[in-house]
Design a protein around this motif. Structure first.
Motif, PDB file in Angstrom:
ATOM      1  N   UNK A 108       0.835  -1.204   0.000  1.00  0.00           N
ATOM      2  CA  UNK A 108       0.000   0.000   0.000  1.00  0.00           C
ATOM      3  C   UNK A 108       0.870   1.253   0.000  1.00  0.00           C
ATOM      4  N   UNK A 109       0.274   2.356   0.329  1.00  0.00           N
ATOM      5  CA  UNK A 109       0.928   3.655   0.119  1.00  0.00           C
ATOM      6  C   UNK A 109       2.132   3.886   1.044  1.00  0.00           C
ATOM      7  N   UNK A 110       2.113   3.248   2.204  1.00  0.00           N
ATOM      8  CA  UNK A 110       3.241   3.445   3.122  1.00  0.00           C
ATOM      9  C   UNK A 110       3.932   2.114   3.393  1.00  0.00           C
ATOM     10  N   UNK A 111       5.212   2.144   3.254  1.00  0.00           N
ATOM     11  CA  UNK A 111       5.987   0.919   3.511  1.00  0.00           C
ATOM     12  C   UNK A 111       7.200   1.267   4.381  1.00  0.00           C
ATOM     13  N   UNK A 112       7.837   0.213   4.901  1.00  0.00           N
ATOM     14  CA  UNK A 112       9.131   0.411   5.556  1.00  0.00           C
ATOM     15  C   UNK A 112      10.209  -0.229   4.695  1.00  0.00           C
ATOM     16  N   UNK A 113      11.318   0.474   4.622  1.00  0.00           N
ATOM     17  CA  UNK A 113      12.505  -0.141   4.022  1.00  0.00           C
ATOM     18  C   UNK A 113      13.612  -0.094   5.080  1.00  0.00           C
ATOM     19  N   UNK A 114      14.728  -0.694   4.746  1.00  0.00           N
ATOM     20  CA  UNK A 114      15.861  -0.742   5.663  1.00  0.00           C
ATOM     21  C   UNK A 114      16.602   0.610   5.625  1.00  0.00           C
ATOM     22  N   UNK A 115      16.943   1.143   6.775  1.00  0.00           N
ATOM     23  CA  UNK A 115      17.716   2.395   6.805  1.00  0.00           C
ATOM     24  C   UNK A 115      18.975   2.291   5.941  1.00  0.00           C
ATOM     25  N   UNK A 116      19.575   1.117   5.967  1.00  0.00           N
ATOM     26  CA  UNK A 116      20.797   0.887   5.181  1.00  0.00           C
ATOM     27  C   UNK A 116      20.577   0.937   3.685  1.00  0.00           C
ATOM     28  N   UNK A 117      19.341   0.893   3.256  1.00  0.00           N
ATOM     29  CA  UNK A 117      19.081   0.858   1.818  1.00  0.00           C
ATOM     30  C   UNK A 117      18.844   2.248   1.251  1.00  0.00           C
ATOM     31  N   UNK A 118      19.133   3.241   2.050  1.00  0.00           N
ATOM     32  CA  UNK A 118      19.049   4.613   1.554  1.00  0.00           C
ATOM     33  C   UNK A 118      20.292   5.377   1.967  1.00  0.00           C
ATOM     34  N   UNK A 119      20.812   6.210   1.038  1.00  0.00           N
ATOM     35  CA  UNK A 119      21.892   7.136   1.395  1.00  0.00           C
ATOM     36  C   UNK A 119      21.592   8.485   0.772  1.00  0.00           C
ATOM     37  N   UNK A 120      21.766   9.504   1.582  1.00  0.00           N
ATOM     38  CA  UNK A 120      21.520  10.860   1.093  1.00  0.00           C
ATOM     39  C   UNK A 120      22.605  11.268   0.104  1.00  0.00           C
ATOM     40  N   UNK A 121      23.837  10.969   0.457  1.00  0.00           N
ATOM     41  CA  UNK A 121      24.979  11.283  -0.410  1.00  0.00           C
ATOM     42  C   UNK A 121      25.751  10.005  -0.706  1.00  0.00           C
ATOM     43  N   UNK A 122      25.291   9.248  -1.655  1.00  0.00           N
ATOM     44  CA  UNK A 122      25.893   7.928  -1.860  1.00  0.00           C
ATOM     45  C   UNK A 122      27.253   7.999  -2.525  1.00  0.00           C
ATOM     46  N   UNK A 123      28.097   7.018  -2.225  1.00  0.00           N
ATOM     47  CA  UNK A 123      29.366   6.914  -2.953  1.00  0.00           C
ATOM     48  C   UNK A 123      29.087   6.330  -4.339  1.00  0.00           C
ATOM     49  N   UNK A 124      30.081   6.372  -5.235  1.00  0.00           N
ATOM     50  CA  UNK A 124      29.875   5.764  -6.562  1.00  0.00           C
ATOM     51  C   UNK A 124      29.513   4.285  -6.394  1.00  0.00           C
ATOM     52  N   UNK A 125      28.787   3.750  -7.334  1.00  0.00           N
ATOM     53  CA  UNK A 125      28.391   2.337  -7.359  1.00  0.00           C
ATOM     54  C   UNK A 125      27.435   1.967  -6.223  1.00  0.00           C
ATOM     55  N   UNK A 126      26.805   2.923  -5.644  1.00  0.00           N
ATOM     56  CA  UNK A 126      25.745   2.625  -4.686  1.00  0.00           C
ATOM     57  C   UNK A 126      24.470   2.513  -5.508  1.00  0.00           C
ATOM     58  N   UNK A 127      23.860   1.333  -5.505  1.00  0.00           N
ATOM     59  CA  UNK A 127      22.719   1.120  -6.402  1.00  0.00           C
ATOM     60  C   UNK A 127      21.381   1.095  -5.683  1.00  0.00           C
ATOM     61  N   UNK A 128      21.416   1.336  -4.385  1.00  0.00           N
ATOM     62  CA  UNK A 128      20.132   1.321  -3.687  1.00  0.00           C
ATOM     63  C   UNK A 128      19.526   2.727  -3.740  1.00  0.00           C
ATOM     64  N   UNK A 129      18.682   3.050  -2.779  1.00  0.00           N
ATOM     65  CA  UNK A 129      17.926   4.283  -2.920  1.00  0.00           C
ATOM     66  C   UNK A 129      18.738   5.517  -2.521  1.00  0.00           C
ATOM     67  N   UNK A 130      18.653   6.568  -3.363  1.00  0.00           N
ATOM     68  CA  UNK A 130      19.182   7.894  -2.999  1.00  0.00           C
ATOM     69  C   UNK A 130      18.359   8.910  -3.790  1.00  0.00           C
ATOM     70  N   UNK A 131      18.442  10.161  -3.447  1.00  0.00           N
ATOM     71  CA  UNK A 131      17.565  11.142  -4.103  1.00  0.00           C
ATOM     72  C   UNK A 131      17.692  11.069  -5.618  1.00  0.00           C
ATOM     73  N   UNK A 132      16.563  10.897  -6.277  1.00  0.00           N
ATOM     74  CA  UNK A 132      16.531  10.856  -7.739  1.00  0.00           C
ATOM     75  C   UNK A 132      16.721   9.474  -8.316  1.00  0.00           C
ATOM     76  N   UNK A 133      17.073   8.490  -7.481  1.00  0.00           N
ATOM     77  CA  UNK A 133      17.351   7.147  -8.025  1.00  0.00           C
ATOM     78  C   UNK A 133      16.128   6.245  -7.927  1.00  0.00           C
ATOM     79  N   UNK A 134      16.118   5.274  -8.842  1.00  0.00           N
ATOM     80  CA  UNK A 134      15.013   4.322  -8.895  1.00  0.00           C
ATOM     81  C   UNK A 134      15.536   2.923  -8.559  1.00  0.00           C
ATOM     82  N   UNK A 135      14.773   2.205  -7.744  1.00  0.00           N
ATOM     83  CA  UNK A 135      15.141   0.819  -7.398  1.00  0.00           C
ATOM     84  C   UNK A 135      13.900  -0.057  -7.533  1.00  0.00           C
TER      85      UNK A 135
END
Ligand code: ATP
Ligand code: MG
Ligand code: MG
Length: 548
Positions: free
Chosen positions: A380-407
């Protein structure tokens, strides 16, 4: 197979049966009921029971309860439970204490033969006059008491005329023997103690090294298998069987005990951990006890496979604990339902998903085992994901969630991170994402690819759960001079995290095992878990660099 050749005792059994030395093999597992069994005992249990099973013999479970002070029925019950849980059925269930009468009679026989005497020296004096490897022992002043005097004194020891430590019965062998164990070992002591089985019937108790060969002989044990520390006792073992004129002749064989890295393996030390409240009882999942491993989530099959793999040798070794972990992964790989748990949750709002709507998505239960079928999971509209699966300022080759990215959300849709909500301190507290209905899992969508797949749990249906993650209890194995192993307790041996699991997990029962994506294998804690507040013990993480 490998396990066949690496079990030298099996080779002995094969020869003994082939040569007709024994008709049927009889083994025993002889724990002292002074604590709970540990993984080292499992090695001995598997060895004894599997040998007899393989060659159509018998195995007794015998409680070696000759030391009343440390023994307890609680331990007796736990040992029976653990052996049965490992999957073994004993032929006879015996207590060494049931043989106290016969042991006494055999001691009288030794006295009559001039092969035992009552000594008035204290145990300390006896130890001091026993000599060393390089010097002979000194005879006790009482060594040459007459048979009659010895018979009288021994009867009076039994009758309770003497206090603890006042008199002992010693075998009369050889005070100059190069084997110190043959320098007139003590075979009976006075001990006014209540016994869990015989009550107050006895106030003298046989010593283990005298009692054990008699127990084996009484039961007709053919192969008495013990650990290497007893190798030097074998001459005395044979002496007792011979001089007590036992009708059967058991033989003792020694193998190397199991040692595991990062693991304390002694009942005395394990009891200390319990008594000092370092752990939550003998079955704490951090304990290497059978009951601890069971509560952590180990299966009987995994422990038996491990014991087969390590084999049976006479050489000292320390087995990597990761080998044990390897076998539980192997056992659960195709059996455990693979489901999603969020251990450190971060809320995600899917802004373009209709409010108040829930859809049910199809999810396979085990991608490597189609026979396990499918289940439906809510989205549904609200879900939980793992804190580790998001980075605000990701390093290169980070493929999980960050602003503007799709997973890809496992079993669901692609989502794209549009906005990051932070609290006053700058901590990320929520993500606002959009989803693309075209990308539904199983729809055959091929329009574009994403590199990251993450797991999630539907917020409105999620069940709050506790996750217990473990590290070794003891940080360093080596005990330094003057230090107790209690000085090396790992403060991080238990970490408890609050997260969420899929709603179907409400139906899970204590002891059920699951694979949570990316987190590893978990067991529903059989003591603390309830359907509204499930508690999961991590058995093992998913991957290891370890290769068997
Ligand atoms: P601990 O030293 O841990 O207290 P124990 O040897 O005193 O153990 P017992 O109750 O005497 O415990 O053991 C029963 C059987 O289990 C014995 O035959 C013993 O040799 C075997 N055993 C105990 N520890 C191990 C081990 N680490 N590896 C293999 N066998 C073991
Ligand atoms: Mg012991
Ligand atoms: Mg022992």
């Amino acid at each position: 197979t490998k396990s066949l050749s690496s079990n030298f005792i099996k080779n002995i059994v094969v020869e003994d049966l082939a040569s007709g030395k024994v008709k049927e093999i009889v083994t025993r597992f002889p724990p002292e009921p002074n604590g709970y069994l540990h993984i080292g005992h499992a090695k001995s249990i598997c060895l004894n029971f599997e040998l007899a099973d393989e060659f159509k013999g018998r195995t007794n479970l015998r409680f070696d309860d000759t030391n009343p002070v440390k023994e307890d029925v609680e331990y007796v019950e736990s040992i029976k439970q653990d052996v049965a849980w490992l999957g073994f059925e004993w032929d006879g269930l015996f207590f060494a204490s049931d043989y106290f009468g016969e042991m006494y009679d055999r001691a009288v026989l030794l006295i009559r033969k001039g092969l035992a005497y009552v000594d008035d020296q204290t145990p300390d004096q006896i130890r001091e006059t026993r000599g060393t490897l390089t010097s002979p022992g000194q005879d006790s002043p009482h060594r040459n008491r007459s048979v009659d005097e010895n018979l009288d004194l021994f009867a009076r020891m039994k009758a309770g005329e003497f206090s603890d430590g006042e008199k002992v019965l010693r075998a009369k062998i050889d005070m100059a023997s190069p084997n110190v164990n043959l320098r007139d070992p003590i075979i009976y002591r006075v001990l006014h103690a209540h016994h869990h089985n015989t009550g107050d019937a006895w106030c003298i108790y046989p010593m283990y090294t005298y009692a054990h060969p008699l127990e084996d002989a009484i039961e007709g044990v053919t192969h008495s298998i013990c650990t290497l520390e007893f190798e030097d006792q074998r001459p005395f073992y044979d002496w007792v069987v011979r001089e007590c004129e036992m009708p059967a002749t058991p033989r003792q064989y020694e193998f190397a005990r199991l040692n595991l890295t990062n693991t304390v393996m002694s009942k005395r030390k394990l009891k200390l951990l319990v008594d000092e409240n370092v752990v939550d009882g003998w079955d704490d999942p951090r304990m290497p006890t059978i009951s601890g491993l069971r509560r952590k989530g180990y299966t009987p099959d995994s422990i038996r496979a491990f014991c087969r793999e390590i084999g049976v040798t006479r050489s000292f070794g320390i087995v990597d604990e990761r080998m044990l972990e390897h076998f539980i992964r192997e056992d659960l790989k195709l059996k455990a339902l693979r489901t999603m748990a969020v251990v450190q949750p971060l809320k995600v709002v899917i802004t373009n998903y209709p409010e108040g709507q829930t859809e049910w998505l199809d999810a396979e239960n085990n991608s490597e085992n189609p026979d396990m079928g499918h289940r439906q999971i809510p989205f549904s509209r609200e879900i939980y994901i793992e804190q580790d699966d998001f980075m605000d300022n990701p390093p290169p080759k980070y493929f999980r969630l960050f602003p503007g990215n799709e997973v890809r959300l496992k079993h669901a849709y692609f989502i794209k991170c549009e906005e990051v909500v932070k609290d006053a301190d700058g901590n990320v507290i929520e993500l606002r994402c959009t989803y693309d209905p075209e990308t539904k899992s199983g729809s055959g969508f091929t329009g574009r690819k994403v590199k990251g797949t993450i797991h999630w749990v539907d917020a409105s249906n999620a069940v709050p759960a506790k996750f217990r993650l473990y590290e070794p209890l003891i940080t360093e194995e080596a005990e330094e001079e003057g230090q107790s192993f209690l000085d090396h307790i790992n403060p991080n041996s238990l970490q408890v995290l609050d997260g969420f699991v899929e709603p179907a997990m409400k139906e899970a029962n204590g002891g059920d095992k699951f694979q949570f994506f990316r987190h590893g294998y978990f067991n529903v804690d059989p003591k603390d878990s309830t359907s509204d507040a499930p508690v999961f013990n991590r058995i093992v993480s998913l991957k290891s660099s370890f290769e068997v």
